[in-house]
Design a protein around this motif. Structure first.
Motif, PDB file in Angstrom:
ATOM      1  N   GLU A 148     -56.534 -27.979  95.977  1.00  0.00           N
ATOM      2  CA  GLU A 148     -57.132 -27.309  94.816  1.00  0.00           C
ATOM      3  C   GLU A 148     -57.300 -25.818  95.065  1.00  0.00           C
ATOM      4  O   GLU A 148     -57.048 -24.989  94.177  1.00  0.00           O
ATOM      5  N   LEU A 149     -57.740 -25.460  96.258  1.00  0.00           N
ATOM      6  CA  LEU A 149     -57.924 -24.059  96.601  1.00  0.00           C
ATOM      7  C   LEU A 149     -56.592 -23.320  96.573  1.00  0.00           C
ATOM      8  O   LEU A 149     -56.499 -22.187  96.081  1.00  0.00           O
ATOM      9  N   ARG A 150     -55.566 -23.949  97.078  1.00  0.00           N
ATOM     10  CA  ARG A 150     -54.250 -23.322  97.078  1.00  0.00           C
ATOM     11  C   ARG A 150     -53.742 -23.120  95.648  1.00  0.00           C
ATOM     12  O   ARG A 150     -53.149 -22.086  95.316  1.00  0.00           O
ATOM     13  N   GLN A 151     -53.936 -24.118  94.804  1.00  0.00           N
ATOM     14  CA  GLN A 151     -53.481 -24.008  93.420  1.00  0.00           C
ATOM     15  C   GLN A 151     -54.176 -22.875  92.680  1.00  0.00           C
ATOM     16  O   GLN A 151     -53.627 -22.304  91.733  1.00  0.00           O
ATOM     17  N   ALA A 152     -55.395 -22.543  93.116  1.00  0.00           N
ATOM     18  CA  ALA A 152     -56.130 -21.437  92.500  1.00  0.00           C
ATOM     19  C   ALA A 152     -55.704 -20.086  93.050  1.00  0.00           C
ATOM     20  O   ALA A 152     -56.198 -19.050  92.584  1.00  0.00           O
ATOM     21  N   GLY A 153     -54.811 -20.088  94.038  1.00  0.00           N
ATOM     22  CA  GLY A 153     -54.314 -18.828  94.574  1.00  0.00           C
ATOM     23  C   GLY A 153     -54.842 -18.464  95.937  1.00  0.00           C
ATOM     24  O   GLY A 153     -54.521 -17.389  96.451  1.00  0.00           O
ATOM     25  N   LEU A 154     -55.635 -19.316  96.555  1.00  0.00           N
ATOM     26  CA  LEU A 154     -56.173 -19.040  97.882  1.00  0.00           C
ATOM     27  C   LEU A 154     -55.190 -19.546  98.921  1.00  0.00           C
ATOM     28  O   LEU A 154     -55.213 -20.707  99.332  1.00  0.00           O
ATOM     29  N   ARG A 155     -54.306 -18.660  99.337  1.00  0.00           N
ATOM     30  CA  ARG A 155     -53.264 -18.997 100.298  1.00  0.00           C
ATOM     31  C   ARG A 155     -52.931 -17.749 101.102  1.00  0.00           C
ATOM     32  O   ARG A 155     -53.265 -16.635 100.686  1.00  0.00           O
ATOM     33  N   PRO A 156     -52.298 -17.897 102.265  1.00  0.00           N
ATOM     34  CA  PRO A 156     -51.942 -16.721 103.067  1.00  0.00           C
ATOM     35  C   PRO A 156     -51.159 -15.690 102.266  1.00  0.00           C
ATOM     36  O   PRO A 156     -50.247 -16.035 101.512  1.00  0.00           O
ATOM     37  N   GLY A 157     -51.537 -14.426 102.430  1.00  0.00           N
ATOM     38  CA  GLY A 157     -50.851 -13.351 101.737  1.00  0.00           C
ATOM     39  C   GLY A 157     -51.410 -13.027 100.367  1.00  0.00           C
ATOM     40  O   GLY A 157     -50.866 -12.167  99.659  1.00  0.00           O
ATOM     41  N   THR A 158     -52.501 -13.683  99.961  1.00  0.00           N
ATOM     42  CA  THR A 158     -53.112 -13.411  98.659  1.00  0.00           C
ATOM     43  C   THR A 158     -53.569 -11.958  98.573  1.00  0.00           C
ATOM     44  O   THR A 158     -54.222 -11.458  99.485  1.00  0.00           O
ATOM     45  N   THR A 159     -53.224 -11.283  97.483  1.00  0.00           N
ATOM     46  CA  THR A 159     -53.669  -9.905  97.293  1.00  0.00           C
ATOM     47  C   THR A 159     -55.165  -9.894  97.006  1.00  0.00           C
ATOM     48  O   THR A 159     -55.759 -10.915  96.639  1.00  0.00           O
ATOM     49  N   ARG A 160     -55.768  -8.722  97.137  1.00  0.00           N
ATOM     50  CA  ARG A 160     -57.205  -8.606  96.879  1.00  0.00           C
ATOM     51  C   ARG A 160     -57.534  -8.953  95.430  1.00  0.00           C
ATOM     52  O   ARG A 160     -58.544  -9.602  95.150  1.00  0.00           O
ATOM     53  N   ALA A 161     -56.708  -8.521  94.505  1.00  0.00           N
ATOM     54  CA  ALA A 161     -56.962  -8.802  93.090  1.00  0.00           C
ATOM     55  C   ALA A 161     -56.857 -10.303  92.818  1.00  0.00           C
ATOM     56  O   ALA A 161     -57.707 -10.892  92.137  1.00  0.00           O
ATOM     57  N   ALA A 162     -55.803 -10.920  93.353  1.00  0.00           N
ATOM     58  CA  ALA A 162     -55.632 -12.359  93.159  1.00  0.00           C
ATOM     59  C   ALA A 162     -56.749 -13.136  93.843  1.00  0.00           C
ATOM     60  O   ALA A 162     -57.210 -14.171  93.335  1.00  0.00           O
ATOM     61  N   TYR A 163     -57.209 -12.630  94.994  1.00  0.00           N
ATOM     62  CA  TYR A 163     -58.300 -13.285  95.701  1.00  0.00           C
ATOM     63  C   TYR A 163     -59.596 -13.217  94.883  1.00  0.00           C
ATOM     64  O   TYR A 163     -60.325 -14.212  94.773  1.00  0.00           O
ATOM     65  N   ALA A 164     -59.859 -12.055  94.295  1.00  0.00           N
ATOM     66  CA  ALA A 164     -61.064 -11.908  93.469  1.00  0.00           C
ATOM     67  C   ALA A 164     -61.015 -12.856  92.274  1.00  0.00           C
ATOM     68  O   ALA A 164     -62.030 -13.474  91.913  1.00  0.00           O
ATOM     69  N   LEU A 165     -59.847 -13.003  91.654  1.00  0.00           N
ATOM     70  CA  LEU A 165     -59.713 -13.932  90.531  1.00  0.00           C
ATOM     71  C   LEU A 165     -59.895 -15.376  90.987  1.00  0.00           C
ATOM     72  O   LEU A 165     -60.463 -16.197  90.260  1.00  0.00           O
ATOM     73  N   ALA A 166     -59.420 -15.679  92.197  1.00  0.00           N
ATOM     74  CA  ALA A 166     -59.557 -17.043  92.701  1.00  0.00           C
ATOM     75  C   ALA A 166     -61.017 -17.432  92.899  1.00  0.00           C
ATOM     76  O   ALA A 166     -61.381 -18.600  92.747  1.00  0.00           O
ATOM     77  N   LEU A 167     -61.863 -16.457  93.224  1.00  0.00           N
ATOM     78  CA  LEU A 167     -63.288 -16.751  93.423  1.00  0.00           C
ATOM     79  C   LEU A 167     -63.972 -17.158  92.125  1.00  0.00           C
ATOM     80  O   LEU A 167     -64.994 -17.842  92.145  1.00  0.00           O
ATOM     81  N   VAL A 168     -63.425 -16.721  90.993  1.00  0.00           N
ATOM     82  CA  VAL A 168     -63.982 -17.090  89.682  1.00  0.00           C
ATOM     83  C   VAL A 168     -62.933 -17.874  88.895  1.00  0.00           C
ATOM     84  O   VAL A 168     -62.827 -17.756  87.674  1.00  0.00           O
ATOM     85  N   HIS A 169     -62.168 -18.672  89.599  1.00  0.00           N
ATOM     86  CA  HIS A 169     -61.049 -19.401  89.007  1.00  0.00           C
ATOM     87  C   HIS A 169     -61.418 -20.168  87.729  1.00  0.00           C
ATOM     88  O   HIS A 169     -60.663 -20.130  86.755  1.00  0.00           O
ATOM     89  N   PRO A 170     -62.559 -20.893  87.669  1.00  0.00           N
ATOM     90  CA  PRO A 170     -62.865 -21.636  86.445  1.00  0.00           C
ATOM     91  C   PRO A 170     -63.068 -20.759  85.212  1.00  0.00           C
ATOM     92  O   PRO A 170     -62.998 -21.277  84.083  1.00  0.00           O
ATOM     93  N   PHE A 171     -63.316 -19.464  85.392  1.00  0.00           N
ATOM     94  CA  PHE A 171     -63.479 -18.560  84.258  1.00  0.00           C
ATOM     95  C   PHE A 171     -62.149 -17.993  83.761  1.00  0.00           C
ATOM     96  O   PHE A 171     -62.095 -17.383  82.699  1.00  0.00           O
ATOM     97  N   THR A 172     -61.103 -18.137  84.544  1.00  0.00           N
ATOM     98  CA  THR A 172     -59.811 -17.576  84.178  1.00  0.00           C
ATOM     99  C   THR A 172     -59.090 -18.510  83.201  1.00  0.00           C
ATOM    100  O   THR A 172     -59.405 -19.712  83.125  1.00  0.00           O
ATOM    101  N   PRO A 173     -58.119 -17.975  82.417  1.00  0.00           N
ATOM    102  CA  PRO A 173     -57.369 -18.861  81.511  1.00  0.00           C
ATOM    103  C   PRO A 173     -56.737 -20.048  82.227  1.00  0.00           C
ATOM    104  O   PRO A 173     -56.754 -21.177  81.715  1.00  0.00           O
ATOM    105  N   ARG A 174     -56.209 -19.804  83.411  1.00  0.00           N
ATOM    106  CA  ARG A 174     -55.603 -20.898  84.178  1.00  0.00           C
ATOM    107  C   ARG A 174     -56.651 -21.924  84.587  1.00  0.00           C
ATOM    108  O   ARG A 174     -56.405 -23.134  84.530  1.00  0.00           O
ATOM    109  N   GLY A 175     -57.813 -21.439  84.984  1.00  0.00           N
ATOM    110  CA  GLY A 175     -58.871 -22.349  85.384  1.00  0.00           C
ATOM    111  C   GLY A 175     -59.415 -23.149  84.210  1.00  0.00           C
ATOM    112  O   GLY A 175     -59.700 -24.352  84.345  1.00  0.00           O
ATOM    113  N   ILE A 176     -59.593 -22.504  83.059  1.00  0.00           N
ATOM    114  CA  ILE A 176     -60.067 -23.213  81.870  1.00  0.00           C
ATOM    115  C   ILE A 176     -59.070 -24.298  81.476  1.00  0.00           C
ATOM    116  O   ILE A 176     -59.449 -25.423  81.114  1.00  0.00           O
TER     117      ILE A 176
END
Length: 343
Positions: A148-176
């Motif tokens: 689940e964490l990987r699907q949200a974008g938490l994987r090696p090489g994640t950019t800072r912006a993508a990492y910040a979005l992953a922390l609030v994944h349920p609020f993002t369109p993909r998470g909803i």
């Protein structure tokens, strides 16, 4: 308004009956054998029912308050998201068979009190995923939570912006979308009409209690946005997901290498977390992982008996050494030297 407050107070009082029942003669610190014996002596089917009834009584009180202005509607959304989070953790105890005395009571209470009205999957499916697939494999490639964490974008090489979005994944369109698709999936298959009927009944009850404000702020927003974010935050702080210490030895020693214990030095923050987004023993995830057969009432006592956990961060996002920074550093490090289990 008086009826709303009466429901909130009465619901809170009902919830304390279960707490008081299991608190009798509870030691401050003890080994798991002593605590399991005490737990078995206290096991019953009534106080868990009252616990769930108290949760729904308070939810009803908040629904009634939602129609009394925008501020109360906003408070309702947050409060009910917390109650939904509590219901999730109560059903987690049923997954481990320690909520009630009998297996049938565990099944019925969790399904009727949490899984059906929240649109969660069948309890036996969750039990297999959690007890069989997660617990022995926590932080390893076979762990469904790590997937689940990987699907949200938490994987090696994640950019800072993508990492910040992953922390609030349920609020993002993909998470909803993930949340909505998950609820819809649970409304198909065997017994789907029971779940659909339960969801419809909860929506009707919310509307009857507080009209459209209760339906929107007391059900849709908490269920689709706020509660998933609280559950997501709890997942992030359960384990050293991306840099566990792989050990051999006793279960407690193994789990100490891959578990977190949030707010170990602040009673105020620990109490706040336990009352809101890390309820019913989720704050003590190290103790739970080492002794999953213990009810949440006894996790603080066994935690004091265990050795200190591997990593005790100051917080999730804030603090001198928060979980978010630790995860980010680990993901950055794995770019150069990925762990075999992370590939």
């Amino acid at each position: 308004m008086p009826v709303c407050l009466a429901l909130l107070i009465a619901g809170a009082a009902l919830r304390q009956i279960d707490r008081a029942h299991f608190a009798r003669r509870r030691p401050r610190a003890a080994d798991s054998a002593r605590l399991i014996a005490l737990q078995r002596a206290r096991a019953n089917d009534l106080t868990p029912f009252l616990l769930l009834a108290g949760q729904w009584m308070q939810i009803t009180g908040w629904w009634m308050l939602a129609g009394h202005g925008p501020l109360l509607a906003a408070m309702t959304a947050v409060a009910i998201a917390v109650h939904f989070r509590h219901l999730q953790e109560i059903s987690h105890a049923a997954v481990h068979g320690v909520l009630a005395r009998t297996a049938r009571a565990n099944q019925l209470l969790a399904e009727i009190g949490a899984h059906h009205p929240l649109g969660l999957g069948p309890l036996p499916v969750r039990r297999l995923r959690h007890v069989r697939d997660h617990h022995p494999n926590a932080t390893l490639d076979r762990d469904p939570n790590l997937a689940e964490l990987r699907q949200a974008g938490l994987r090696p090489g994640t950019t800072r912006a993508a990492y910040a979005l992953a922390l609030v994944h349920p609020f993002t369109p993909r998470g909803i979308r993930t949340t909505v698709v998950g609820v819809a999936a649970h409304l198909r298959g065997t017994g789907a009409w029971h779940r659909a009927a339960a969801l419809a009944a909860v929506g009707a009850a919310a509307y009857a209690a507080g009209g459209w404000p209760a339906l929107l702020c007391g059900l849709l927003i908490p269920r689709l946005l706020l509660y998933p974010q609280l559950a997501w935050m709890s997942l992030l702080v359960e384990h050293t997901w991306f840099d566990p210490e792989h050990r051999t030895g006793t279960p407690a020693h193994i789990e100490a290498g891959r578990c977190l214990r949030l707010y170990p030095h602040s009673r105020v923050l620990a109490a706040t977390a336990a009352a809101t987004w890390l309820p019913y023993g989720d704050l003590h995830h190290y103790a739970h992982s080492a002794h999953p057969g213990l009810r949440w009432n006894y996790l603080p006592a066994v935690e004091r008996h265990l050795a200190a956990p591997h990593y005790t961060p100051d917080g999730l996002l804030l603090g001198t050494d928060p979980v978010a920074r630790r995860h980010r550093q680990a993901l950055t490090a794995t770019v150069a030297a990925p762990h075999p289990e992370m590939v």
